[in-house]
Design an enzyme around this catalytic site. Structure first.
Site, mmCIF file in Angstrom:
data_model
loop_
_atom_site.group_PDB
_atom_site.id
_atom_site.type_symbol
_atom_site.label_atom_id
_atom_site.label_comp_id
_atom_site.label_asym_id
_atom_site.label_seq_id
_atom_site.Cartn_x
_atom_site.Cartn_y
_atom_site.Cartn_z
ATOM 1 N N ARG A 229 0.652 -1.202 -0.090
ATOM 2 C CA ARG A 229 -0.190 0.004 -0.036
ATOM 3 C C ARG A 229 0.769 1.254 -0.077
ATOM 4 O O ARG A 229 1.897 1.453 0.639
ATOM 5 C CB ARG A 229 -0.881 -0.003 1.397
ATOM 6 C CG ARG A 229 -2.109 -0.802 1.093
ATOM 7 C CD ARG A 229 -3.092 -0.660 -0.022
ATOM 8 N NE ARG A 229 -4.303 -1.381 -0.075
ATOM 9 C CZ ARG A 229 -4.443 -2.596 -0.685
ATOM 10 N NH1 ARG A 229 -3.484 -2.828 -1.566
ATOM 11 N NH2 ARG A 229 -5.545 -3.234 -0.755
ATOM 12 N N GLU A 258 -4.132 7.252 -5.574
ATOM 13 C CA GLU A 258 -4.124 6.662 -6.760
ATOM 14 C C GLU A 258 -5.509 7.115 -7.407
ATOM 15 O O GLU A 258 -6.445 7.122 -6.879
ATOM 16 C CB GLU A 258 -4.274 5.161 -6.624
ATOM 17 C CG GLU A 258 -2.916 4.409 -6.004
ATOM 18 C CD GLU A 258 -2.822 3.163 -5.680
ATOM 19 O OE1 GLU A 258 -3.790 2.433 -5.917
ATOM 20 O OE2 GLU A 258 -1.829 2.629 -5.150
ATOM 21 N N HIS A 277 -0.442 -0.450 -9.995
ATOM 22 C CA HIS A 277 -1.266 -1.109 -8.974
ATOM 23 C C HIS A 277 -1.512 -2.336 -9.582
ATOM 24 O O HIS A 277 -3.188 -2.736 -9.266
ATOM 25 C CB HIS A 277 -2.236 -0.433 -8.116
ATOM 26 C CG HIS A 277 -2.281 -1.074 -6.626
ATOM 27 N ND1 HIS A 277 -2.702 -0.126 -5.693
ATOM 28 C CD2 HIS A 277 -2.459 -2.259 -5.998
ATOM 29 C CE1 HIS A 277 -2.881 -0.906 -4.447
ATOM 30 N NE2 HIS A 277 -2.697 -2.252 -4.948
ATOM 31 N N GLY A 279 -0.164 -5.323 -9.518
ATOM 32 C CA GLY A 279 0.654 -6.648 -8.852
ATOM 33 C C GLY A 279 -0.389 -7.675 -8.639
ATOM 34 O O GLY A 279 -0.056 -9.003 -9.116
#
Length: 304
Positions: A229, A258, A277, A279
């Site tokens: 995070r 974000e 983001h 992943g």
């Protein structure tokens, strides 16, 4: 027919099969808080599957039938858990559903930083041949420090160990840690790591944990990886450390705000390798997270 609200545009077919018999309502790919509140009021769902955006107390109050909030993934920091608890609403997460995907992204970012993959690729496309004046970092025998030894951290630890890296980790909640991971305190992790990789949830206690003080304790030239995070990292402190060379490079898949704002300083910093983001966004993880969320909420509803 009872409704289930999804703060997203879709769910994996395997998840839909599990939820047959419920009325699925989708909020779309970029739902606002107002959008979700309106849908809650209109459909009064018994469950909400959280994919995108936040889930606030106001949204919960708009759905008096709500029994369970299921995260489509592992991180529940976007859900007001205190508000849910006060209203008797259970919050559940699909723990481990995207562990392989996120661990692989961590490995990819670490290798990209150590081997200057992005920089050298750009140079090659520009017609340069930098063999005579470039040296990459060899990771074998180097120390990687993992903050968080849950499903993702352990998976990444196994990969790093297979590469011949020394693996140390900090996690006050971890049990039965594999023998190839040496558990240390946080100060030791900062001090001894050649690579620091974050794999813990964001809480009020650890927000901004990788700050100027922590970075100053690290080895000069440390590599920082964050696929957890963005709020775990003090971004201004990281930028300052990159500019001085205290941090050699950073591989980041998550950010404090974000999507990343236009003109963010990271966009102008060559030694930051970034991804949006994603992943945990793979075909397999999409199915695992959807099925995990569906099973979790059905288990709660069965006992409600």
């Amino acid at each position: 027919m009872s409704a289930i609200l999804v703060t997203g545009a879709d769910l994996a077919p395997q998840a839909l099969e599990l939820l047959e018999g419920y009325d699925l309502v989708y909020a779309g790919k970029a739902p606002t808080e107002e959008d979700v509140a309106v849908l809650c009021k209109a459909h009064n769902p018994v469950a909400i599957i959280v994919r995108y955006g936040k889930l606030t107390a106001a949204m919960m109050d708009a759905a008096p039938a709500l029994k369970v909030i299921a995260k489509h993934g592992t991180g529940t920091d976007t859900i007001d858990k205190a508000a849910a608890k006060a209203r008797g609403i259970e919050v559940v997460a699909a723990v481990g559903a995207n562990a392989a995907a996120v661990a692989e992204q961590s490995l990819a970012l670490m290798l990209a930083c150590a081997k200057s993959v992005v920089e050298l690729n750009d140079r090659m496309h520009q017609g340069h041949w930098d063999k005579a004046n470039h040296k990459s970092l060899e990771l074998g025998s180097r120390t990687v420090g993992l903050v968080g030894l849950g499903a993702i951290g352990r998976r990444f630890a196994k990969m790093a160990d297979a590469m011949g890296m020394r693996v140390i980790g900090f996690d006050p909640y971890a049990k039965d840690v594999p023998g190839y991971v040496k558990v240390v305190d946080l100060d030791t992790l900062w001090r001894e790591s050649d690579v620091v990789s974050l794999h813990c949830p964001l809480t009020d206690d650890n927000r901004g944990m990788l700050n100027a003080s922590a970075l100053a304790k690290c080895k000069r030239g440390v590599i920082v990886i964050n696929t957890a995070r963005g709020g775990l990292v003090d971004e201004q402190a990281l930028l300052a450390a990159l500019r001085t060379g205290q941090v050699a490079s950073a591989g980041l898949d998550s950010f404090a705000v974000e999507p990343l704002a236009a003109g963010h300083p990271f966009q102008k910093q060559e030694r930051v390798v970034m991804s949006p983001h994603i992943g945990g966004v793979t075909g397999d993880a999409y199915v695992n997270m959807g099925v995990g969320a569906a099973r979790n909420l059905l288990a709660v509803l069965a006992h409600a």
